[in-house]
Design a protein around this motif. Sequence first.
Motif, mmCIF file in Angstrom:
data_model
loop_
_atom_site.group_PDB
_atom_site.id
_atom_site.type_symbol
_atom_site.label_atom_id
_atom_site.label_comp_id
_atom_site.label_asym_id
_atom_site.label_seq_id
_atom_site.Cartn_x
_atom_site.Cartn_y
_atom_site.Cartn_z
ATOM 1 N N UNK A 222 -0.400 -25.750 -31.933
ATOM 2 C CA UNK A 222 -1.143 -24.500 -32.059
ATOM 3 C C UNK A 222 -0.240 -23.468 -32.714
ATOM 4 N N UNK A 223 -0.813 -22.315 -33.025
ATOM 5 C CA UNK A 223 -0.040 -21.244 -33.655
ATOM 6 C C UNK A 223 -0.243 -19.956 -32.880
ATOM 7 N N UNK A 224 0.873 -19.305 -32.502
ATOM 8 C CA UNK A 224 0.828 -18.090 -31.703
ATOM 9 C C UNK A 224 1.103 -16.837 -32.520
ATOM 10 N N UNK A 225 1.314 -16.961 -33.829
ATOM 11 C CA UNK A 225 1.588 -15.794 -34.659
ATOM 12 C C UNK A 225 2.604 -16.103 -35.725
ATOM 13 N N UNK A 226 2.951 -15.118 -36.533
ATOM 14 C CA UNK A 226 3.890 -15.379 -37.629
ATOM 15 C C UNK A 226 5.323 -15.633 -37.172
ATOM 16 N N UNK A 227 5.753 -14.975 -36.071
ATOM 17 C CA UNK A 227 7.137 -15.092 -35.612
ATOM 18 C C UNK A 227 7.173 -15.163 -34.086
ATOM 19 N N UNK A 228 8.177 -15.853 -33.569
ATOM 20 C CA UNK A 228 8.420 -15.884 -32.119
ATOM 21 C C UNK A 228 9.904 -15.604 -31.907
ATOM 22 N N UNK A 229 10.202 -14.397 -31.418
ATOM 23 C CA UNK A 229 11.599 -14.065 -31.134
ATOM 24 C C UNK A 229 12.118 -14.722 -29.879
ATOM 25 N N UNK A 230 11.214 -14.964 -28.926
ATOM 26 C CA UNK A 230 11.554 -15.653 -27.682
ATOM 27 C C UNK A 230 10.252 -15.994 -26.984
ATOM 28 N N UNK A 231 10.261 -16.979 -26.092
ATOM 29 C CA UNK A 231 9.049 -17.376 -25.369
ATOM 30 C C UNK A 231 9.402 -17.774 -23.947
ATOM 31 N N UNK A 232 8.448 -17.560 -23.030
ATOM 32 C CA UNK A 232 8.595 -17.956 -21.628
ATOM 33 C C UNK A 232 7.255 -18.474 -21.128
ATOM 34 N N UNK A 233 7.298 -19.548 -20.345
ATOM 35 C CA UNK A 233 6.095 -20.156 -19.778
ATOM 36 C C UNK A 233 6.045 -19.829 -18.292
ATOM 37 N N UNK A 234 4.841 -19.520 -17.768
ATOM 38 C CA UNK A 234 4.718 -19.200 -16.351
ATOM 39 C C UNK A 234 4.842 -20.458 -15.498
ATOM 40 N N UNK A 235 5.002 -20.262 -14.192
ATOM 41 C CA UNK A 235 5.219 -21.394 -13.282
ATOM 42 C C UNK A 235 4.022 -22.326 -13.224
ATOM 43 N N UNK A 236 2.820 -21.774 -13.332
ATOM 44 C CA UNK A 236 1.617 -22.610 -13.302
ATOM 45 C C UNK A 236 1.387 -23.339 -14.609
ATOM 46 N N UNK A 237 2.131 -22.972 -15.648
ATOM 47 C CA UNK A 237 2.032 -23.582 -16.976
ATOM 48 C C UNK A 237 0.615 -23.485 -17.538
ATOM 49 N N UNK A 238 0.086 -22.269 -17.436
ATOM 50 C CA UNK A 238 -1.202 -21.955 -18.054
ATOM 51 C C UNK A 238 -1.091 -20.822 -19.067
ATOM 52 N N UNK A 239 0.004 -20.043 -18.994
ATOM 53 C CA UNK A 239 0.204 -18.894 -19.875
ATOM 54 C C UNK A 239 1.634 -18.918 -20.419
ATOM 55 N N UNK A 240 1.820 -18.221 -21.545
ATOM 56 C CA UNK A 240 3.180 -18.015 -22.035
ATOM 57 C C UNK A 240 3.298 -16.654 -22.689
ATOM 58 N N UNK A 241 4.500 -16.117 -22.641
ATOM 59 C CA UNK A 241 4.835 -14.831 -23.257
ATOM 60 C C UNK A 241 5.658 -15.068 -24.508
ATOM 61 N N UNK A 242 5.490 -14.191 -25.488
ATOM 62 C CA UNK A 242 6.366 -14.245 -26.661
ATOM 63 C C UNK A 242 6.787 -12.838 -27.056
ATOM 64 N N UNK A 243 7.954 -12.750 -27.630
ATOM 65 C CA UNK A 243 8.341 -11.553 -28.380
ATOM 66 C C UNK A 243 7.818 -11.755 -29.787
ATOM 67 N N UNK A 244 6.778 -10.981 -30.147
ATOM 68 C CA UNK A 244 6.170 -11.179 -31.469
ATOM 69 C C UNK A 244 6.918 -10.481 -32.589
ATOM 70 N N UNK A 245 8.041 -9.807 -32.235
ATOM 71 C CA UNK A 245 8.977 -9.197 -33.190
ATOM 72 C C UNK A 245 8.408 -7.961 -33.874
ATOM 73 N N UNK A 246 7.117 -7.895 -34.070
ATOM 74 C CA UNK A 246 6.528 -6.801 -34.835
ATOM 75 C C UNK A 246 6.267 -5.557 -33.996
ATOM 76 N N UNK A 247 5.489 -5.695 -32.899
ATOM 77 C CA UNK A 247 5.158 -4.504 -32.113
ATOM 78 C C UNK A 247 5.489 -4.633 -30.629
ATOM 79 N N UNK A 248 6.103 -5.730 -30.212
ATOM 80 C CA UNK A 248 6.464 -5.865 -28.805
ATOM 81 C C UNK A 248 6.246 -7.277 -28.303
ATOM 82 N N UNK A 249 5.575 -7.383 -27.148
ATOM 83 C CA UNK A 249 5.373 -8.670 -26.496
ATOM 84 C C UNK A 249 3.880 -8.965 -26.384
ATOM 85 N N UNK A 250 3.550 -10.246 -26.217
ATOM 86 C CA UNK A 250 2.136 -10.626 -26.080
ATOM 87 C C UNK A 250 2.009 -11.823 -25.157
#
Length: 466
Positions: A222-250
């Motif tokens: 899959x594709x989460x955006x143009x850039x990923x500065x960093x990523x983290x997956x939650x304990x339930x492994x249903x969600x993940x966070x990324x630093x999208x580099x452009x305007x913050x986190x998503x």
Amino acid sequence: MPAKACKEYRLEGRLIGHKNAINCLTISNNGSLLASGGKFLYMRQSHTKTYLEIGSDGMRIWDLKRRLQLPSPRQNMGLQNPVDPVTCACWITRQEAVRETLCYGTGLGFIGIWQQQGEGIEDFDAKVSRRIGTGKEIMCITYDHAGDDTRIATGTRDRRVQVWSFDFKGPLIPVFSIELNSTIPRTINFNRTASRNLLVFGMYDGEVHALRGTDGVIIAMNNAGPLIGHASVDNAQTLFLIDNVTNGFSLHRLDDAVCIRSYNTNPIKMFPKQVVFGEKTDVVVGGSDAGVIYVFDKNEGTLKQVLKHADKARVQTVTTYDGAHHSMIVGATSQNDAEPVISIWSRQRENLETARPPLGKALKNFVRGIVQLAIAIALLAYVSHVCVTMNTSISFESLGNIWRNLARPRDPTNEDIRTQVEQYIENREETIVISNENKLPTGRGKTTSNMEMEHGESQAVILLGI
């Protein structure tokens, strides 16, 4: 502790000792040790000139309770390069183990493993120190422990993902090694299932690859955006966070990488910043290029708190820890021309935990209520049976008294119930004896009704479990 003090993070202390930018932070499973990684080469300034000095500034371990740096294990200096920075690290947690194991990677492709020895927390021994692949920078590292098998996975700048098996005694045993077409791994994460599949987050293309745990074959993308500065997956492994580099986190769904929420920080420069979950995935914690650490509410997307780490320095390195009664946030300076400092923030959660009764206690009270209701119904059925057998009218006066006593504010004990039942049976026996005195001939034995009463009394005692 006041309730207000539990709502916000407070600065607990700062750790000073690194000489250059700090690239990674990780806290041990029991929350007692912090590992921080930086560069081996650092600069010193005098009044007349600036010069370079080589020192062991790479991997450090800190005692969080005493806020002290622990001695580093003696290593083979022939395998080290003084300009080789530590880029990533993780603690390997085994539930059956009482000693901690630290694993880290470097910019020149070295992987190191330190293992705790003896009884003291200060005793670490370097178990592994070897260069992997073509010697390119190790961008990310993670582990998975299942049964007796521990696996370590790395992603390197030359688009390679490698997995090893490690038994804590001998060398690393290769499981598989693959090279991705165009994706440079920024974060790598094991799927905590029997399949032990891997998730690989691409830095420059935003792609999220799922690799089969046995051979590394790509099974989903899959594709989460143009850039990923960093990523983290939650304990339930249903969600993940990324630093999208452009305007913050998503925040994204893991199954399709669709963005469901954004946390804007308005970054000044496009430096990659670490972002992680905190407080059992209730908050989002991320770094900045303005000397602060942001804490967002994960579900609402609102900014809860801004932690001032430094005046201006970049804070690209953050981590979190959740204990039984507190949550911790740790941030580090990631800029060469600023003082390298680690800041420790914590928030007590005791008031929040005690506000809600434990599930076990609530379940116990529910079962107790059901048992009491069953006792009352059984008692009513027994009285009705006795009265019908004796062909007498039913009087609920005594039974009503028993019910009112059972409805007292405190919980009735078995002794209370025994007393009330015996009192009721005694009253009924007196009534029956008076009503049947004229029916009994002199010298005769007990009537059938008396015998049934005695038998019924024993049944009531057995029913109540007395």
